[in-house]
Structure formats: structure tokens, C-alpha cells
Design an enzyme around this catalytic site. Structure first.
Site, PDB file in Angstrom:
ATOM      1  N   GLY A   1       0.951  -1.282  -0.034  1.00 42.98           N
ATOM      2  CA  GLY A   1       0.186  -0.103  -0.092  1.00 42.98           C
ATOM      3  C   GLY A   1       0.877   1.145  -0.155  1.00 42.98           C
ATOM      4  O   GLY A   1       1.999   1.120   0.621  1.00 42.98           O
ATOM      5  N   GLU A   2       0.388   2.361  -0.737  1.00 45.83           N
ATOM      6  CA  GLU A   2       0.978   3.447  -0.686  1.00 45.83           C
ATOM      7  C   GLU A   2       0.033   4.878  -0.124  1.00 45.83           C
ATOM      8  O   GLU A   2      -1.181   4.557  -0.705  1.00 45.83           O
ATOM      9  CB  GLU A   2       1.477   3.732  -1.977  1.00 45.83           C
ATOM     10  CG  GLU A   2       2.711   2.868  -2.482  1.00 45.83           C
ATOM     11  CD  GLU A   2       3.224   3.204  -3.649  1.00 45.83           C
ATOM     12  OE1 GLU A   2       3.371   4.447  -4.112  1.00 45.83           O
ATOM     13  OE2 GLU A   2       3.892   2.328  -4.252  1.00 45.83           O
ATOM     14  N   GLY A   3       0.494   5.676   0.572  1.00 45.51           N
ATOM     15  CA  GLY A   3      -0.528   6.699   0.917  1.00 45.51           C
ATOM     16  C   GLY A   3       0.604   8.094   0.914  1.00 45.51           C
ATOM     17  O   GLY A   3       1.616   8.156   0.669  1.00 45.51           O
ATOM     18  N   ALA A   4      -0.295   9.166   1.431  1.00 45.83           N
ATOM     19  CA  ALA A   4       0.518  10.401   1.643  1.00 45.83           C
ATOM     20  C   ALA A   4       1.511  10.576   2.568  1.00 45.83           C
ATOM     21  O   ALA A   4       2.562  11.264   2.086  1.00 45.83           O
ATOM     22  CB  ALA A   4      -0.684  11.593   1.844  1.00 45.83           C
TER      23      ALA A   4
ATOM     24  N   VAL B   1       4.797   4.458   2.730  1.00 44.85           N
ATOM     25  CA  VAL B   1       4.342   3.347   2.145  1.00 44.85           C
ATOM     26  C   VAL B   1       4.302   2.105   3.013  1.00 44.85           C
ATOM     27  O   VAL B   1       5.109   2.004   3.941  1.00 44.85           O
ATOM     28  CB  VAL B   1       5.573   2.936   0.986  1.00 44.85           C
ATOM     29  CG1 VAL B   1       5.374   1.668   0.354  1.00 44.85           C
ATOM     30  CG2 VAL B   1       5.741   4.276   0.068  1.00 44.85           C
ATOM     31  N   VAL B   2       3.365   1.301   2.850  1.00 48.78           N
ATOM     32  CA  VAL B   2       3.409   0.081   3.629  1.00 48.78           C
ATOM     33  C   VAL B   2       4.007  -1.263   3.031  1.00 48.78           C
ATOM     34  O   VAL B   2       3.483  -1.437   1.892  1.00 48.78           O
ATOM     35  CB  VAL B   2       1.891  -0.219   3.900  1.00 48.78           C
ATOM     36  CG1 VAL B   2       1.543  -1.300   5.086  1.00 48.78           C
ATOM     37  CG2 VAL B   2       1.172   0.984   4.887  1.00 48.78           C
TER      38      VAL B   2
ATOM     39  N   LYS C   1       5.280   0.422   8.062  1.00 49.86           N
ATOM     40  CA  LYS C   1       4.890   1.674   7.466  1.00 49.86           C
ATOM     41  C   LYS C   1       6.198   2.535   7.407  1.00 49.86           C
ATOM     42  O   LYS C   1       6.744   2.857   8.223  1.00 49.86           O
ATOM     43  CB  LYS C   1       3.983   2.161   8.279  1.00 49.86           C
ATOM     44  CG  LYS C   1       3.253   3.643   7.636  1.00 49.86           C
ATOM     45  CD  LYS C   1       2.123   4.138   8.217  1.00 49.86           C
ATOM     46  CE  LYS C   1       1.670   5.606   7.453  1.00 49.86           C
ATOM     47  NZ  LYS C   1       0.626   6.008   8.264  1.00 49.86           N
TER      48      LYS C   1
ATOM     49  N   ASP D   1      -9.096  10.747   9.394  1.00 44.05           N
ATOM     50  CA  ASP D   1      -8.982  10.288   7.898  1.00 44.05           C
ATOM     51  C   ASP D   1      -9.503   8.959   7.969  1.00 44.05           C
ATOM     52  O   ASP D   1      -9.013   8.046   7.392  1.00 44.05           O
ATOM     53  CB  ASP D   1      -7.421  10.364   7.609  1.00 44.05           C
ATOM     54  CG  ASP D   1      -7.482  10.259   6.081  1.00 44.05           C
ATOM     55  OD1 ASP D   1      -8.450  10.549   5.375  1.00 44.05           O
ATOM     56  OD2 ASP D   1      -6.259   9.971   5.570  1.00 44.05           O
TER      57      ASP D   1
END
Length: 713
Positions: free
Chosen positions: A431-434, A437-438, A453, A543
């Protein structure tokens, strides 16, 4: 006359007094006793410190240096307390080790494991369990009474164990209290001794640290008792409640004794009624009892634990874990921002001036003749400023890295020795987010699968990492919140990683598809339960969205606390307003209101509930913040009526009430998590939901139909 016959030598005794000519050393070799008499007077064969790999210095004190180490054979992490005086004064080592060992088994006292020595220098080391930072790292910040009660229950319990074991610590202070994720542990028995018989004086009188020294020790009384430990516990309780030390400052022993003798009652009354007016009467009784000037009237540990203040069932305190400053008072946060712009030299100079001014204010407010009485609160403000500046300035020029090496403090501002990410085998990016990266990973020694993370900003902004980790750790134990396990770092780049339980797949992977009401009820019960836990822990996620909800075979888990924060006091604004993802952002955030609360999470849960029922997001689309706010302001009621009567005509009235409550435009009228869970819609016994992707594969009816088609039973 004939010379007398020589007297035969007596047989060698097996007692210690008749040590052989060659005495055992730390490495089991032997050296001449004459030489050993000067260099190594101890009479014990100790294991070698070379059995341990020394990783990093984690603390220094008057009696020795504490080193984080790892046993070379077992891999267990320990703390080594280096006692360079041990080779010269092994009796002092024995007293310290014996006092600490006498308290073995109590969960709030650091456990001693062994005594080892350096085979070359003869220096002695105590081997103890390794625990993270000290309570001093988390000061100054005032804490709520419930949290202080939880902390004091542990500390008074530790004192009860020590005194029942006939041990007096004599140096209880925040630096000697370690914090292991909310579990406090008393450490450093370097000043400890066994209780003398009544009337027999101790050799040392002024033992310990001045702001936590009891009046009888200040008065030069050598015939004290366990009460000298209860006085500093009272000082610590007051410091936890106010965020600043109660006594001392730059006073001498005589000045502090005179101040306590003349003004203690007035200072406590001012503390109770001016500084802490909301403190419960029971808490005042405990603090007053611990800080009794007369040691005969001072509370014992057993009496304190039996007090009604401790009668409430203990609950885990919401600790910052790694974060000294989370949820701090607005004033202290402002002071930290002020301190951040000063150079180290300017901070040290300002800290000294603030401390002098604080003590002058407090002395005058205590009724001294050198000035008129003024508000003692000014003294507390100056004291807080001094402590903040001192905390910022106290960082060493070279600070520990993840491997125990050092780099300039300007480049690595964090103050924690973190384990290495190399302990984990990184398998795949999931997974990737703001915020990062996971990565799916596996621990090399245990084989346990975890999620890492990766926070590349952590090396530059470790405060943000601490906030995220502390918020997530505050919610530990809830089955619908992803659990954090550790914080590690890359020894080369300094990048920081959060280690969490691994859960595969998010709720977003299963959208869009509309779900039946029963299944949505099961899912929302879990999500609102997670929100209740977060809000009870004074955490706002900010969030919540399908991407941040993981699905473990029907059990939902909220993850990604990168935007989370601790709840501010009423009326205090948050720095960030528009936090999160637009379709799930509450109206008050869209309107630019910085004084929001936990209701922003409940709005997002209402949006998710509507999306689960319909299979599509309720709001947003390609709108801007202003367009979405205008649309909600004008059309929210019409949109909900259309949803209930046109899109979802079969939705039960109870479900409509919950969804309307979660999507109330006014945050004051919006349902809280506790109110939602008490609603009649959730009264039905929960049943496991059939989630897409898993349950259909195990539906036994498939196999029954196949058997029937084949003519089998």
C-alpha cells in the site's frame, strides 16, 4: 637445645576468610592474591561482560552509565549498568544488587538478572531488564487526575513492595522511573539500603536529589525510615498534576528546609484551590498525606493504596509511549514552539534566567519578606518555560542512531535508540499513501509476519512520528484497530518505520457494491466501536475512509493514524483544518473551523455507512471544498430524504435514525460513538457478516448442490 619441630600448616579452609593464594577472576583465570588485594578485592567469580554485545549508551547518572546491550547467545536485549567503582568497592555493588534483588517479581520495579565483570579492567556491571525512556522525558506536561491515579497506583505499589522487603530506595525521582508503554518501573538502586533497626542511624543523611528530598533528611536527621520514599512520591504526584516541580529550584538545603517549615501548608492550599481547583477531595487527601511534614504522620505505601482514591478499578493510562509531549497543555506547546527558534546557547541562557525568576516569584508568593505576594501562577509559567528550554537544550551534540553510532544532533533530532529495520525481511509493497509506504515483512528471528509503514520524513520530523505512534498506541487492545508493535529505523538512512500487525486488503477493495442492512449493521458496529475506543483515549483519527479500514475475514480494523491527533482542550484550535479526504470531510472542517472535535470522525463513519448501503459515495465527486460545503448547507436534508425514500425505501426506521444522527450538519447534534452504540439499531445480537471474497467460497450449500447433482447424500 634442639630446634623445635616445624608446626604443620593447617589445612586450607573452605571459608571466604581463608582465600587461596590465587583468587578467581571474572574470566575464571587466576592472579596472585597480593596483586588482587590492591586491584581486585572482590571474592566472587563473575561471568564476563564479553557475553554481551554493547549497543548504545542510554543513560548516565552519578553512580554509573547505563548501556543497552544484547546477549550474544540468546539475543535477549538487556540494560548493563556500568559501575566503575565496583572493582574498588564491591560491597557497594553487593548492597545495590541485593536491594534490587529483594524486590524481584514486582511488575513496577526493574528486575536484576546478573552481575558480571570486565575480565581486563575488573569493572562491574549489573545486568537488568531493558526498558525504554524515563518519566522525565515526558515532563513538563500536566496530566488529568485519572491518568495520575493510574500512574501513582503503580509507583505506590512499587514502594509497598520495597518497604515490605525492608528496602528504602532513597532516590525516587522522575529520572529513576522508566516508562514501558504506560507501565512504570522504578530503577537505579544505587542509593538504596536495607532498613536499619529502630533508632540506629544511617551513615548518609542527604541522599538523593534535592527537589525530592524529605524534610527530615534536610534537617540532618540520620534516623529516618521508609517515609523518605513516600515524600518524593508526593512530589512526583504534584509534578504530574501541575507539569512543574513543587519544591526546590535553585534553593540550597537550608533554604528549602526553611521554606517547607514556614510555608508548606500555605503552598498546598494554594495548589489545591488556585492551581488545581478541580482536583477531587480524595486526591487532595492522598497528596496531603504523602507530603506531611512530620514523617510520623506521613502516609505509608500500604495506607495510601487502601485510600478511597485508589478504590476505582484501574484502567490503562493513555500514555504517549515514545512521545513526551503529546496532549500537552496549550501553554507548554506554545513554549516548545518558542524554544524551537532559539539557538542552543540562547536556550540555555534563557532557561537559567527563567528558572531564577520562577523561584524568585514563588518565594515572594510564599510570604517571604523580600517582596510582596503575587500570583504564584507566574512562577509556574516561568518554571514551565525553564523546563522546556532545558529539555530542548539538553540534547547531546552527538545522538544515538539506530545502530548505536553517533551523528551530529542537528541532523538527527530524535532522542531515542531505535531497533534496526534490518531485523525484518521486507517482502512486498502492499500500500501507498500520502504519509508513507506500507510493506509486508517478516521478522527474521521469530518468522512473524508484520506490516512496516515506511516514514521517510521521520528522520527529519520525529515529532510527527511520535504523535502517530502514540495515538495508535493509545488505542492498544481494541480488536477493530490495527495494533502497533514497535518503531524501528534504517541504520544507514535514518528513515523510520512503524511495525504493526499485518492485515491484508482494505474495505475499498470490496467497493462498489451495495450490501444488505444486516451486513452493514455488523460492519458499522465494529467501526463505531473502534471510534468509541479512540475517542475514549482522547484521540481523533481525522482520516477515516474505506482505504484506511482493513478487512481480516470479516473483522474490520481501522489503520493509518498519520493524520491523527490527541483531543485539544475545549476552545483550543487545531493547527490543521482540512485533514483527510474530501468526500469524508465534515462540514465544520469544510467551513474552516479549527475548533472541531471527535465529531469529525463520526461524520466520516456516516458517509461510509451510506456508501456501504448504496455502493457509491454519498458526497463529493469532483467538487471543490467550497462547492461541497455549499451543497451540504443547502441540500443535505433533501439528499437524505431522497436516499431514504427513493434509493433505500426498505431501510428500517432504526437504521435511518442512526444514519441521520451520524450525518447531522451541526456537530453539536451529531451522534457520538457511545450514543450510536446504545441505539436500538445495534440491539440485535451481532452475527458474523458474509464478506465478499471469503464467505462465498466456504458456503456449504455449494457442495450440497453438487452432491445432489451427482446423486450422492
Amino acid at each position: 637445645m634442639a630446634a623445635p619441630a616445624p608446626v604443620p600448616a593447617p589445612p586450607a579452609s573452605r571459608k571466604r576468610a581463608a582465600a587461596p593464594d590465587h583468587e578467581p577472576t571474572a574470566s575464571r583465570s587466576s592472579t596472585p592474591a597480593a596483586a588482587a588485594g590492591a586491584k581486585r578485592p572482590r571474592r566472587y567469580a563473575l561471568a564476563s561482560v564479553d557475553d554481551y554485545e554493547q549497543l548504545d549508551v542510554v543513560g548516565e547518572g552519578a553512580s554509573g552509565v547505563v548501556i543497552m546491550a544484547r546477549h550474544r547467545r540468546t539475543g535477549n536485549k538487556v540494560a548493563l549498568k556500568h559501575l566503575p567503582h565496583g572493582a574498588r568497592d564491591f560491597d557497594a555493588v553487593r548492597v545495590e544488587a541485593a536491594c534490587q534483588h529483594a524486590c524481584t517479581g514486582h511488575p513496577n520495579i526493574v528486575q536484576i538478572k546478573d552481575v558480571v565483570a570486565d575480565p581486563k579492567s575488573g569493572d562491574v556491571f549489573l545486568v537488568m531488564e531493558f526498558v525504554g525512556g524515563s518519566l522525565r522525558d515526558e515532563l513538563p506536561r500536566a496530566r488529568p487526575e485519572k491518568q495520575v491515579r493510574f500512574m501513582m497506583r503503580q509507583l505506590v505499589g512499587a514502594a509497598k513492595k520495597m518497604h515490605a522487603s525492608h528496602v528504602i530506595h532513597r532516590d525516587i525521582k522522575p529520572e529513576n522511573i522508566l516508562n514501558s508503554f504506560g507501565d512504570l518501573k522504578v530503577c537505579d538502586f544505587g542509593s538504596a539500603t536495607f532498613v536499619n533497626p529502630a533508632g540506629k542511624p544511617y551513615e548518609e543523611c542527604l541522599v538523593g536529589t534535592l527537589p525530592y528530598t524529605s524534610p527530615e533528611q534536610l534537617a540532618g536527621n540520620h534516623c529516618y525510615g521508609p517515609g523518605v520514599d513516600m515524600w518524593p512520591l508526593g512530589c512526583i504526584m504534584g509534578e504530574l498534576l501541575t507539569g512543574a516541580p513543587l519544591f526546590g529550584g535553585d534553593m540550597t538545603e537550608k533554604e528549602l528546609l526553611a521554606d517547607l517549615s514556614a510555608n508548606l501548608d500555605d503552598q498546598l492550599n494554594e495548589l489545591f484551590y488556585d492551581v488545581l481547583p478541580e482536583l477531587s477531595p480524595a486526591a487532595r487527601e492522598v497528596l496531603f498525606g504523602l507530603l506531611a511534614f512530620d514523617p510520623e504522620k506521613r502516609m505509608t505505601a500500604a495506607e495510601a493504596l487502601e485510600h478511597r482514591w485508589f478504590a476505582e478499578e484501574p484502567k490503562k493510562a493513555n500514555f504517549a509511549g515514545f512521545a513526551p509531549l503529546f496532549g500537552a497543555h496549550a501553554l507548554v506547546l506554545f513554549l516548545f514552539m518558542f524554544a524551537a527558534v532559539l539557538s542552543p546557547a540562547a536556550r540555555r541562557e534563557a532557561a537559567t534566567e527563567a528558572m531564577h525568576a520562577a523561584n524568585a516569584r514563588r518565594r515572594r508568593s510564599s510570604g517571604r519578606p523580600d517582596g510582596k505576594a503575587i500570583d504564584q501562577g507566574i512562577g509556574y509559567i516561568l518554571m514551565a518555560l525553564a523546563l522546556v528550554l532545558t529539555y530542548r537544550a539538553a540534547a547531546p551534540d552527538d545522538e544515538p542512531t539506530a545502530t548505536g553510532s553517533t551523528t551530529p544532533a542537528a541532523k538527527r533530532p530524535r532522542r531515542y535508540a531505535l531497533a534496526s529495520v534490518d531485523d525484518y525481511e521486507q517482502l512486498d509493497v502492499v500500500g501507498e499513501g500520502a504519509s508513507g509506504v506500507v510493506i509486508m515483512a517478516r521478522h527474521r528471528r521469530t518468522g512473524n509476519k508484520v506490516a512496516l509503514k515506511h516514514l521517510p520524513h521521520g528522520a527529519r520530523d520525529f515529532d510527527a512520528v511520535r504523535v502517530e505512534a502514540a495515538c495508535q498506541h493509545a488505542c492498544t487492545g481494541h480488536p477493530n484497530i490495527v495494533q502497533i508493535k514497535d518503531v524501528v529505523a534504517d541504520p544507514k538512512s535514518g528513515d523510520v518505520f512503524l511495525v504493526m500487525e499485518f492485515v491484508e486488503g482494505s474495505l475499498r477493495d470490496e467497493l462498489p457494491r451495495a450490501r444488505p442492512e444486516k451486513q452493514v449493521r455488523f460492519m458499522m458496529r465494529q467501526l463505531i466501536g473502534a471510534a468509541k475506543k479512540m475517542h475514549a483515549s482522547h484521540v481523533i483519527h481525522r482520516d477515516i475512509k474505506p482505504e484506511n479500514i482493513l478487512n481480516s475475514f470479516g473483522d474490520l480494523k481501522v489503520c493509518d493514524f498519520g493524520s491523527a491527533t490527541f483531543v485539544n482542550p475545549a476552545g483550543k484550535p487545531y493547527e490543521e483544518c482540512l485533514v483527510g479526504t474530501l468526500p469524508y470531510t465534515s462540514p465544520e472542517q469544510l467551513a474552516g473551523n479549527h475548533c472541531y472535535g471527535p465529531g469529525v470522525d463520526m461524520w466520516a463513519l456516516g458517509c461510509i455507512m451510506g456508501e456501504l448501503l448504496t455502493g457509491a459515495p454519498l458526497f463529493g465527486g469532483d467538487m471543490t471544498e467550497k462547492e461541497l460545503l455549499a451543497d451540504l448547507s443547502a441540500n443535505l436534508d433533501d439528499q437524505l430524504n431522497e436516499l431514504f425514500y427513493d434509493v433505500l425505501p426498505e431501510l428500517s426506521p432504526a437504521a435511518r435514525e442512526v444514519l441521520s444522527g451520524l450525518l447531522a450538519f451541526d456537530p453539536e447534534k451529531r451522534m457520538t460513538a457511545a450514543e450510536a452504540l446504545d441505539h436500538r439499531w445495534f440491539a440485535e445480537e451481532p452475527k458474523k457478516a458474509n464478506f465478499a471474497g471469503f464467505a462465498p467460497l466456504f458456503d456449504v450449500r455449494i457442495f450440497k448442490n453438487q452432491d445432489a447433482a451427482n446423486g450422492k447424500q
